[in-house]
Motif scaffolding. Sequence first.
Motif, PDB file in Angstrom:
ATOM      1  N   LEU A  20       0.841  -1.192   0.000  1.00 27.31           N
ATOM      2  CA  LEU A  20       0.000   0.000   0.000  1.00 27.31           C
ATOM      3  C   LEU A  20       0.880   1.247   0.000  1.00 27.31           C
ATOM      4  O   LEU A  20       1.843   1.337   0.763  1.00 27.31           O
ATOM      5  CB  LEU A  20      -0.896   0.007   1.238  1.00 27.31           C
ATOM      6  N   TYR A  80      -7.408   3.320  -4.146  1.00 27.31           N
ATOM      7  CA  TYR A  80      -8.430   3.227  -3.107  1.00 27.31           C
ATOM      8  C   TYR A  80      -8.665   4.600  -2.477  1.00 27.31           C
ATOM      9  O   TYR A  80      -7.725   5.373  -2.268  1.00 27.31           O
ATOM     10  CB  TYR A  80      -7.981   2.300  -1.977  1.00 27.31           C
ATOM     11  N   PRO A 107      -7.323   5.254   8.163  1.00 24.68           N
ATOM     12  CA  PRO A 107      -8.341   4.890   7.172  1.00 24.68           C
ATOM     13  C   PRO A 107      -9.144   3.689   7.657  1.00 24.68           C
ATOM     14  O   PRO A 107      -8.615   2.575   7.707  1.00 24.68           O
ATOM     15  CB  PRO A 107      -7.504   4.553   5.929  1.00 24.68           C
ATOM     16  N   ASP A 108     -10.390   3.882   8.065  1.00 27.79           N
ATOM     17  CA  ASP A 108     -11.113   2.768   8.654  1.00 27.79           C
ATOM     18  C   ASP A 108     -12.016   2.055   7.658  1.00 27.79           C
ATOM     19  O   ASP A 108     -12.076   0.836   7.661  1.00 27.79           O
ATOM     20  CB  ASP A 108     -11.890   3.212   9.910  1.00 27.79           C
ATOM     21  N   TRP A 114     -12.867   1.464   3.586  1.00 25.15           N
ATOM     22  CA  TRP A 114     -12.225   1.633   2.284  1.00 25.15           C
ATOM     23  C   TRP A 114     -13.219   1.404   1.149  1.00 25.15           C
ATOM     24  O   TRP A 114     -14.136   0.587   1.273  1.00 25.15           O
ATOM     25  CB  TRP A 114     -11.074   0.629   2.129  1.00 25.15           C
ATOM     26  N   GLY A 115     -13.009   2.112   0.047  1.00 26.63           N
ATOM     27  CA  GLY A 115     -13.753   1.817  -1.155  1.00 26.63           C
ATOM     28  C   GLY A 115     -13.295   0.499  -1.756  1.00 26.63           C
ATOM     29  O   GLY A 115     -12.324  -0.103  -1.295  1.00 26.63           O
ATOM     30  N   GLN A 116     -13.983   0.081  -2.783  1.00 25.17           N
ATOM     31  CA  GLN A 116     -13.677  -1.214  -3.394  1.00 25.17           C
ATOM     32  C   GLN A 116     -12.440  -1.154  -4.275  1.00 25.17           C
ATOM     33  O   GLN A 116     -11.920  -2.190  -4.687  1.00 25.17           O
ATOM     34  CB  GLN A 116     -14.886  -1.730  -4.205  1.00 25.17           C
ATOM     35  N   GLY A 117     -11.980   0.054  -4.557  1.00 28.39           N
ATOM     36  CA  GLY A 117     -10.795   0.219  -5.393  1.00 28.39           C
ATOM     37  C   GLY A 117     -11.158   0.421  -6.853  1.00 28.39           C
ATOM     38  O   GLY A 117     -12.198  -0.048  -7.325  1.00 28.39           O
ATOM     39  N   TYR A 145      -3.917  -3.520   9.284  1.00 29.16           N
ATOM     40  CA  TYR A 145      -4.896  -3.839   8.260  1.00 29.16           C
ATOM     41  C   TYR A 145      -4.670  -5.249   7.752  1.00 29.16           C
ATOM     42  O   TYR A 145      -3.521  -5.692   7.627  1.00 29.16           O
ATOM     43  CB  TYR A 145      -4.797  -2.871   7.072  1.00 29.16           C
ATOM     44  N   GLN A 171      -5.475  -7.611   4.416  1.00 27.16           N
ATOM     45  CA  GLN A 171      -5.904  -7.542   3.031  1.00 27.16           C
ATOM     46  C   GLN A 171      -5.848  -8.927   2.406  1.00 27.16           C
ATOM     47  O   GLN A 171      -4.760  -9.474   2.196  1.00 27.16           O
ATOM     48  CB  GLN A 171      -5.050  -6.567   2.215  1.00 27.16           C
ATOM     49  N   GLN A 193      -9.058  -8.097  -2.517  1.00 27.41           N
ATOM     50  CA  GLN A 193      -9.992  -7.311  -1.715  1.00 27.41           C
ATOM     51  C   GLN A 193      -9.328  -6.054  -1.175  1.00 27.41           C
ATOM     52  O   GLN A 193      -8.106  -5.935  -1.147  1.00 27.41           O
ATOM     53  CB  GLN A 193     -10.526  -8.152  -0.551  1.00 27.41           C
ATOM     54  N   ALA A 194     -10.167  -5.109  -0.768  1.00 26.99           N
ATOM     55  CA  ALA A 194      -9.667  -3.899  -0.136  1.00 26.99           C
ATOM     56  C   ALA A 194      -9.204  -4.211   1.289  1.00 26.99           C
ATOM     57  O   ALA A 194      -9.668  -5.177   1.901  1.00 26.99           O
ATOM     58  CB  ALA A 194     -10.766  -2.835  -0.097  1.00 26.99           C
ATOM     59  N   PRO A 195      -8.290  -3.431   1.805  1.00 22.14           N
ATOM     60  CA  PRO A 195      -7.845  -3.642   3.193  1.00 22.14           C
ATOM     61  C   PRO A 195      -8.986  -3.445   4.188  1.00 22.14           C
ATOM     62  O   PRO A 195      -9.932  -2.693   3.941  1.00 22.14           O
ATOM     63  CB  PRO A 195      -6.769  -2.567   3.381  1.00 22.14           C
ATOM     64  N   LEU A 210      -9.459  -2.623   8.373  1.00 18.56           N
ATOM     65  CA  LEU A 210      -8.815  -2.234   9.631  1.00 18.56           C
ATOM     66  C   LEU A 210      -9.127  -3.286  10.684  1.00 18.56           C
ATOM     67  O   LEU A 210     -10.300  -3.552  10.964  1.00 18.56           O
ATOM     68  CB  LEU A 210      -9.323  -0.861  10.064  1.00 18.56           C
ATOM     69  N   TYR A 240      -0.705  -5.135   7.040  1.00 18.60           N
ATOM     70  CA  TYR A 240       0.058  -3.895   6.975  1.00 18.60           C
ATOM     71  C   TYR A 240      -0.092  -3.122   8.279  1.00 18.60           C
ATOM     72  O   TYR A 240      -1.198  -2.994   8.806  1.00 18.60           O
ATOM     73  CB  TYR A 240      -0.448  -3.010   5.835  1.00 18.60           C
ATOM     74  N   PHE A 299       2.631   3.611   5.672  1.00 16.17           N
ATOM     75  CA  PHE A 299       2.350   2.175   5.756  1.00 16.17           C
ATOM     76  C   PHE A 299       3.659   1.397   5.802  1.00 16.17           C
ATOM     77  O   PHE A 299       4.652   1.788   5.171  1.00 16.17           O
ATOM     78  CB  PHE A 299       1.557   1.692   4.535  1.00 16.17           C
TER      79      PHE A 299
END
Lengths: 119, 108
Positions: free
Chosen positions: A45, A95, A106-107, A109-112, B35, B37, B41-43, B45, B86, B99
């Motif tokens: 990331l 993202y 960042p709690d 997140w979008g799908q990207g 995080y 992941q 998929q998206a990360p 928390l 991460y 990160f």
Amino acid sequence: QVQLVQFGAGVKTPGASVKVSCKAFGYRFTGHFIHWVRQAPGQGLEWMGWINPNSGETKSTQKFQGRVILTRDTSISTAYMKMNNLNSDDTAVYYCARGFYGDYVPDFWGQGALVTVSS
Amino acid sequence: SYVLTQPPSVSVAPGETARITCGENNFGRKGVHWYQQRPGQAPILVIHSDDERPSGIPERLSGSDSGGTATLTISRVEAGDEADYYCQMWDRTSDHVVFGGGTRLNVL
């Protein structure tokens, strides 16, 4: 229910621009930062920057300054990331994420959005 | 500025305990976040503020700190825990988010 929905994925040619949008649902949009993070294929990331939707203030890493523009439209609870002068190294999933716990975590997140730069 | 160092990979057998470390180069760290992941998929928390679990995160996941190293501990590891993890901090000097490089957890 907090949700971030992204649009703007696609294939771009080198030198072109891309604009990714991030629409927020389920919370007060102006109450939390929006962070932008990218992930190149097989890589980790990489944080790009944040925008404060309330004030419009932005902060980004030096790497992206001058090439990335972060904006928002509070009337539709949407944040935008525009990147100019794309090159192959910009191929990545982009993202957006809501900042929480003091704005810098960042709690949700979008799908990207996958942006592929190829000639 | 902060540099967060993670091991590239950690391998454990199902049912064992996995420990993933995050070392930072500036003492006086002010909160580490973790995080998960999964591929494609998206990360998500899983730990914030060193040791706090967001709602819905299993108690098997916990965070701790010792000096300049933070640790994510996953107890009773399951196949579904196989993912990249991460760590993250806020560098208040630069007002940037940082990160770590990520750690692949392999469940044998």
